[in-house]
Motif scaffolding. Structure first.
Motif, PDB file in Angstrom:
ATOM      1  N   GLY A 139      52.814  36.953  38.839  1.00  0.00           N
ATOM      2  CA  GLY A 139      52.012  36.052  38.019  1.00  0.00           C
ATOM      3  C   GLY A 139      51.187  36.798  36.993  1.00  0.00           C
ATOM      4  N   ARG A 140      50.154  36.143  36.489  1.00  0.00           N
ATOM      5  CA  ARG A 140      49.319  36.727  35.434  1.00  0.00           C
ATOM      6  C   ARG A 140      47.978  37.212  35.964  1.00  0.00           C
ATOM      7  NH1 ARG A 140      51.002  35.721  30.225  1.00  0.00           N
ATOM      8  NH2 ARG A 140      48.869  35.792  29.410  1.00  0.00           N
ATOM      9  N   THR A 141      47.745  37.080  37.250  1.00  0.00           N
ATOM     10  CA  THR A 141      46.485  37.542  37.827  1.00  0.00           C
ATOM     11  C   THR A 141      46.522  39.048  38.023  1.00  0.00           C
ATOM     12  OG1 THR A 141      46.277  35.453  39.007  1.00  0.00           O
ATOM     13  CG2 THR A 141      44.889  37.283  39.753  1.00  0.00           C
ATOM     14  N   ASP A 142      45.460  39.735  37.615  1.00  0.00           N
ATOM     15  CA  ASP A 142      45.432  41.178  37.836  1.00  0.00           C
ATOM     16  C   ASP A 142      45.053  41.471  39.276  1.00  0.00           C
ATOM     17  OD1 ASP A 142      42.226  41.818  37.664  1.00  0.00           O
ATOM     18  OD2 ASP A 142      42.802  40.289  36.193  1.00  0.00           O
ATOM     19  N   LEU A 143      45.671  42.516  39.841  1.00  0.00           N
ATOM     20  CA  LEU A 143      45.548  42.830  41.258  1.00  0.00           C
ATOM     21  C   LEU A 143      45.439  44.336  41.452  1.00  0.00           C
ATOM     22  CD1 LEU A 143      48.563  40.658  42.463  1.00  0.00           C
ATOM     23  CD2 LEU A 143      46.161  40.102  42.900  1.00  0.00           C
ATOM     24  N   PRO A 144      44.816  44.769  42.564  1.00  0.00           N
ATOM     25  CA  PRO A 144      44.956  46.183  42.949  1.00  0.00           C
ATOM     26  C   PRO A 144      46.350  46.422  43.504  1.00  0.00           C
ATOM     27  CG  PRO A 144      43.659  45.007  44.584  1.00  0.00           C
ATOM     28  CD  PRO A 144      43.912  44.031  43.463  1.00  0.00           C
ATOM     29  N   LEU A 145      46.840  47.652  43.396  1.00  0.00           N
ATOM     30  CA  LEU A 145      48.202  47.952  43.834  1.00  0.00           C
ATOM     31  C   LEU A 145      48.404  47.639  45.313  1.00  0.00           C
ATOM     32  CD1 LEU A 145      51.005  49.176  43.206  1.00  0.00           C
ATOM     33  CD2 LEU A 145      50.066  51.392  43.860  1.00  0.00           C
ATOM     34  N   ASP A 146      47.380  47.850  46.123  1.00  0.00           N
ATOM     35  CA  ASP A 146      47.540  47.611  47.556  1.00  0.00           C
ATOM     36  C   ASP A 146      47.846  46.154  47.866  1.00  0.00           C
ATOM     37  OD1 ASP A 146      46.315  50.274  49.168  1.00  0.00           O
ATOM     38  OD2 ASP A 146      45.708  50.020  47.087  1.00  0.00           O
ATOM     39  N   ASP A 147      47.498  45.248  46.964  1.00  0.00           N
ATOM     40  CA  ASP A 147      47.812  43.836  47.154  1.00  0.00           C
ATOM     41  C   ASP A 147      49.126  43.448  46.478  1.00  0.00           C
ATOM     42  OD1 ASP A 147      45.446  43.644  48.512  1.00  0.00           O
ATOM     43  OD2 ASP A 147      44.315  42.755  46.848  1.00  0.00           O
TER      44      ASP A 147
END
Length: 734
Positions: A139-147
């Motif tokens: 999607g377009r939500t930014d996330l940390p790599l661990d997620d």
């Protein structure tokens, strides 16, 4: 401050940089700056010629590696985000703007923006990647790599990701310490947060492995070492560690299966990969099902012999199926090749050389010049020419020869140390490891050649490009007359051959012929003393089924007068016949229009001529060595350029005057325009560019380098164009 800095970096590999820069210049790029870290002279010249005035070009020395080029470009960047684009790759229309707009939406906590790409190769158009589904799921939500650890499965390259400039500069030492693949992984592991754009914004142009230097044992071992360093970074990050582990095992198994490694190297690579697989195996790791799981288990076990047996069994099953399908054709081929295969089992004869030219036409062109110099410098090497039966009567007396398909033909090809040709030998000819294939070519390319014909079906005419590449891969050496040719052969024929930038041997005669030689040739052709001779040599047109006369030569002869002789040279594709309009309508013209289509060698026709008239034939590049007038008659330039494709605009960079109609050509030839100051100026520029290595000693350089195995440093140096003395003109020779 621009939002995005596009950093184009690297050498002009196979000539792709021009297309990339043209695509960037074709559309406005608001919020985007372009920096070209151009490695080498060709990349620099291309960047300066094709970039917009706003583009910043950073010339870098030849040999600068990609990491250093990226660093040099990033150091000059002023954008908030960086997108590294290799000079060999491409950008779809609007891609930089799309990336810049998406980056502008992101908060400062986001360090890496990932996006989709397409990939292309010599034999395929742009094909979708497998990354789209992963990007869509993120999607377009930014996330940390661990997620979002699954994003580590995206194709690891810098072209499908942009990095925030401050992030790059903070970790620059770590991001330039590895090759591109592992830099791409490292960027994700270092990033605080990651965002995605599920749109195609990059084209990964994959070069033929056969055109790249072979990988060394150290490079294979380094693959495992790099994965181990990445996995060491993730020991306390379970999700990224598990994904990276699966990526490593899959990559090592694929590399092991596809690479043709010597057994000691294969064993060591397998051992290292096995140890890494055991050392970094995540807790509760589950192997995949099916054959992949079997391979994985054998790798962890370190069972090299079992793994090889598993591979062999699978290949045998596939081979049996293939053999059954092709049993009939296999039997026919086996019968045909029996004698050849038997001959291949015998030792190579180090004193035997096979020569051929123009699909076995005779003793002509570059192979003939090399054979003549070989007889002088290495007389112990025996030459045998391959010639079709119809051309045997035309051979010089005493020429040892074979005809195609005969027993001696196959035996000679099988046992010769040297195979020399200006076109390719048939597909069935085997490249023996201790034989040397010397490709001499037969012209400087204006029109598209090789793989570049793929986009021009009228020119390709069903050419089997895979078979073409198989023939190219047999080349050990490729002869070139100038830098332009070297670069175009690298682009059109991507393989590992060594380019011999020594000049075309057939052009040596343009510097060694004497006034007596020229008088003899003109007398042989029936050119009266004091008469002007014009050589008219048009090329073949792929979009025409046969010869279509471009000029009314009888009418032209009338206008040029009694003291001008037209030598008409039809293209050899037309079987040695010139235009029917060369036939005189009255007896008075018979001595002024001479059909020389079957005359060999063509170099003698050039020496006899006071001027050359051609359209797009490569003869113009050879004739320019004589520094005599050239006129280009280009009545169908737009059609030719569109149907065949060309490497440069001949109308903008001609070797002399240009005509577009017969009347214009007549005006040029009946005035002094054909040899005036303007014509001489354009010819001088043309000679500097295209007669670069032709100085009269090309054959000697080729023979010494290939047959006598002398170092390049010991060869006769190329004489600069301005210091050469061409053969006398017919006027000087009279």
């Amino acid at each position: 401050m621009p939002e995005l800095s596009v950093i184009v970096h690297g050498p002009n590999t196979q000539g792709h940089l021009a297309g990339l820069l043209d695509s960037l210049a074709a559309v406005p790029l608001p919020g985007v700056e372009v920096i070209v870290a151009a490695v080498g002279d060709w990349a620099r010249d291309t960047a300066q010629a094709h970039a917009t005035p706003e583009t910043l070009v950073l010339p870098l020395p030849d040999g600068t590696d990609d990491a250093a080029a990226r660093a040099a470009g990033a150091a000059r960047a002023s954008g908030r985000w960086l997108h590294f684009v290799h000079a060999k790759d491409g950008l779809p229309p609007g891609a930089p703007r799309m990336v810049a707009e998406r980056a502008a939406e992101l908060p400062d906590e986001v360090d890496v923006l990932l996006f989709d790409h397409v990939h292309s190769a010599w034999h395929t158009p742009a094909l979708p990647s497998w990354d789209g589904r992963l990007l869509a799921s993120a999607g377009r939500t930014d996330l940390p790599l661990d997620d979002a650890a699954r994003l580590l499965r995206l194709t690891p390259m810098l072209g499908n990701r942009a990095m925030r400039t401050d992030f790059w500069r903070t970790y620059e030492d770590q991001l330039t310490a590895e090759d591109e693949q592992f830099t791409a992984y490292t960027a994700l592991l270092l990033a605080d947060r990651i965002a995605c754009l599920n749109q195609v914004a990059y084209e990964d142009r994959r070069l033929r492995p056969e055109s790249l230097p072979p990988r060394t044992a150290h490079q294979y071992y380094a693959l495992v070492d790099r994965y181990e360093r990445l996995l060491a970074r993730t020991e306390d990050r379970p999700a990224p560690h598990a994904v990276l582990y699966g990526v490593m095992v899959h990559d090592c198994l694929r590399t092991f299966a596809r690479a043709d490694l010597p057994d000691p190297v294969a064993r060591e690579f397998f051992r290292r990969a096995s140890q890494a697989a055991v050392r970094h195996r995540p807790e509760n790791h589950r192997r995949p099902a099916g054959p992949e799981g079997v391979r994985h288990a054998l790798l962890e076990e370190g069972a090299y012999t079992k793994y090889r047996a598993f591979q062999t069994a699978n290949r045998a099953r596939r081979a049996v199926k293939s053999t059954l399908r092709g049993r009939k054709s296999y039997a026919v081929a086996k019968l045909r090749d029996h004698q050849y295969r038997k001959a291949l089992s015998r030792p190579v004869n180090p004193d035997l050389a096979v020569f051929a030219a123009y699909w076995y036409r005779g003793v002509v062109c570059n192979p003939a010049a090399i054979a003549a110099k070989l007889a002088e410098l290495a007389p112990q090497i025996h030459p045998v020419w391959v010639v079709t039966p119809r051309n045997v009567p035309l051979l010089p007396p005493g020429t040892d020869h074979v005809t195609p398909g005969t027993r001696r033909y196959w035996e000679t090809l099988a046992s010769a140390k040297y195979l020399v040709n200006n076109v390719n030998f048939p597909n069935a000819v085997v490249k023996r490891p201790d034989a040397i294939h010397l490709q001499t070519h037969h012209g400087t390319p204006l029109k598209h050649m090789g793989l570049d014909q793929m986009d021009f079906p009228a020119a390709a005419k069903g050419l089997n490009f895979a078979a073409l590449l198989a023939r190219i891969d047999k080349w050990d050496y490729s002869v070139s007359a100038n830098s332009h040719t070297t670069r175009m052969w690298e682009r059109a024929y991507p393989s590992r051959f060594v380019s011999l930038d020594h000049g075309y041997p057939r052009n040596d005669v343009y510097y060694t012929a004497t006034a007596a030689d020229i008088r003899t040739i003109r007398a042989r052709l029936g050119i009266p003393p004091g008469h002007r001779a014009i050589l008219y040599a048009p090329t073949h047109r792929d979009y025409e089924a046969g010869w279509t006369p471009r000029l009314d030569l009888a009418a032209l002869a009338d206008r040029l007068g009694e003291e001008t002789v037209l030598l008409v040279r039809g293209h050899y594709f037309y079987g040695g016949s010139a235009s029917p309009l060369t036939r005189p309508r009255r007896t008075g013209r018979s001595s002024r229009i001479v059909d020389v289509s079957s005359y060999d060698p063509v170099e003698e026709l050039c020496l006899a001529a006071d001027a050359l008239v051609t359209d797009y034939s490569s003869i113009m590049f050879d004739y320019a060595n004589l520094d005599r007038p050239i006129v280009i008659h280009a009545d169908d330039w737009e059609t030719y350029r569109t149907t065949r494709g060309v490497y440069f605009d001949l109308m903008a960079e001609p070797p002399g005057q240009v005509s577009r109609t017969q009347e214009e050509l007549t005006d040029i030839l009946t005035t002094d325009a054909w040899r005036d100051e303007s014509a001489a100026k354009t010819r001088a520029a043309f000679r500097r560019r295209f007669c670069e290595y032709d100085d009269g000693r090309a054959a000697e350089r080729v023979v010494r380098r290939v047959f006598l195995v002398e170092s390049e440093e010991s060869l006769p140096p190329v004489i600069p164009v301005e210091e050469r003395t061409p053969a006398p003109t017919p006027e000087e020779a009279s």
